[in-house]
Scaffold this motif. Structure first.
Motif, mmCIF file in Angstrom:
data_model
loop_
_atom_site.group_PDB
_atom_site.id
_atom_site.type_symbol
_atom_site.label_atom_id
_atom_site.label_comp_id
_atom_site.label_asym_id
_atom_site.label_seq_id
_atom_site.Cartn_x
_atom_site.Cartn_y
_atom_site.Cartn_z
ATOM 1 N N LYS A 150 39.202 39.819 36.224
ATOM 2 C CA LYS A 150 40.528 40.223 36.731
ATOM 3 C C LYS A 150 41.509 40.130 35.571
ATOM 4 C CE LYS A 150 39.550 39.556 41.399
ATOM 5 N NZ LYS A 150 38.310 40.307 41.310
ATOM 6 N N LEU A 151 42.684 40.713 35.783
ATOM 7 C CA LEU A 151 43.733 40.655 34.756
ATOM 8 C C LEU A 151 43.972 39.212 34.313
ATOM 9 C CD1 LEU A 151 45.747 42.350 33.185
ATOM 10 C CD2 LEU A 151 47.259 42.317 35.171
ATOM 11 N N GLU A 152 43.971 38.274 35.280
ATOM 12 C CA GLU A 152 44.275 36.866 34.964
ATOM 13 C C GLU A 152 43.181 36.221 34.120
ATOM 14 O OE1 GLU A 152 43.915 37.454 38.874
ATOM 15 O OE2 GLU A 152 45.411 38.820 38.041
ATOM 16 N N THR A 153 41.924 36.665 34.287
ATOM 17 C CA THR A 153 40.826 36.018 33.531
ATOM 18 C C THR A 153 40.470 36.800 32.269
ATOM 19 O OG1 THR A 153 39.264 37.122 35.018
ATOM 20 C CG2 THR A 153 39.765 34.830 35.499
ATOM 21 N N GLY B 117 38.755 44.105 40.187
ATOM 22 C CA GLY B 117 40.005 43.719 39.502
ATOM 23 C C GLY B 117 40.960 44.890 39.359
ATOM 24 N N GLU C 236 47.637 47.641 31.922
ATOM 25 C CA GLU C 236 47.820 46.320 31.310
ATOM 26 C C GLU C 236 46.495 45.792 30.747
ATOM 27 O OE1 GLU C 236 50.295 44.912 30.306
ATOM 28 O OE2 GLU C 236 49.871 42.766 30.156
#
Ligand SMILES: O=C([C@H](O)CO)[C@H](O)[C@H](O)COP(=O)(O)O
Length: 210
Positions: free
Chosen positions: A169-172, A189, A202
């Motif tokens: 995902k973007l966060e990981t 994601g 992004e």
């Protein structure tokens, strides 16, 4: 570092509509195993016809008859095809031979390989294009991720490119980028995001920044 969008839980028209939203941010579109099961290799052809400028990967997870199955995927227009790392060496060799004939690429999916470092070295010697660590849906459901495995194959592989998949995902993503794989594969994601284009954009920005 390239970005592959994995399409798994959509039909062909919805998959094409989804790719239209994010096509400028991704390098490769994956026709995931569930789509191939539902729709067959027609899905690969439909995606390649709709987006000839994008590479298309057929996630066939080949386990036997490597040469024949690569030939069929190539006929449908796949640029890359997956073969399982747990397969027999003869299957992988047959796949590599046929892929070279057809100017296609092989990505070996190391899902469920027991001794990852040893098998990665063996598979690397067979002339494959990518070796991919992959935490499948069922392992993701019990909280596993592919980050440690990525570091393992980065140490072991010297010829093939490296790839990573499974719940990214973007966060990981920053943790993945730190390990510098050649290919990052993202499914849910992006496909599960409300604003798919914004998330894909992004992710692409972070990948390009390295
Ligand atoms: O290969 C996949 C899975 O086994 C279903 O076929 C997915 O494409 C891969 O895991 C990437 O998807 P996400 O885990 O949703 O990022």
């Amino acid at each position: 570092m390239k970005l592959q969008l994995a399409l798994d839980l959509v039909n062909i028209p919805d998959g094409i509509a989804l790719v239209k939203e994010v096509e400028s941010y991704v390098d490769i579109v994956e026709i995931g195993t569930p789509i191939v099961i539902n729709e067959g290799l027609h899905a690969v052809k439909a995606m390649k016809d709709a987006f000839p400028h994008l590479e298309v990967l057929a996630d066939l997870k080949i386990m036997d008859a490597g040469g024949y199955e690569i030939m069929k995927a190539a006929e449908a227009g796949a640029d890359l095809v997956t073969v399982l790392g747990v397969s027999n060496d003869m299957t992988i060799k047959g796949a590599v031979e046929e892929a070279k004939k057809q100017s296609k690429q092989i990505l070996v999916d190391m899902i469920n390989v027991a001794d990852l470092e040893k098998r990665a070295r063996e598979v690397d010697a067979l002339g494959v294009d990518y070796i991919c660590v992959h935490t499948g849906y069922d392992q993701q459901a019990i909280g596993e991720n592919p980050f440690e495995d990525l570091l393992t194959i980065k140490r072991a592989v010297t010829n093939a490119k490296t790839a990573v998949a499974g719940g990214i995902k973007l966060e990981t993503l920053p943790e993945v980028i730190k390990a510098a794989p050649d290919l990052v594969i993202v499914g849910g994601g992006i496909t599960g995001a409300e604003d798919k284009a914004a998330v894909a954009s992004e992710i692409q920005r972070l990948i390009k920044q390295g």
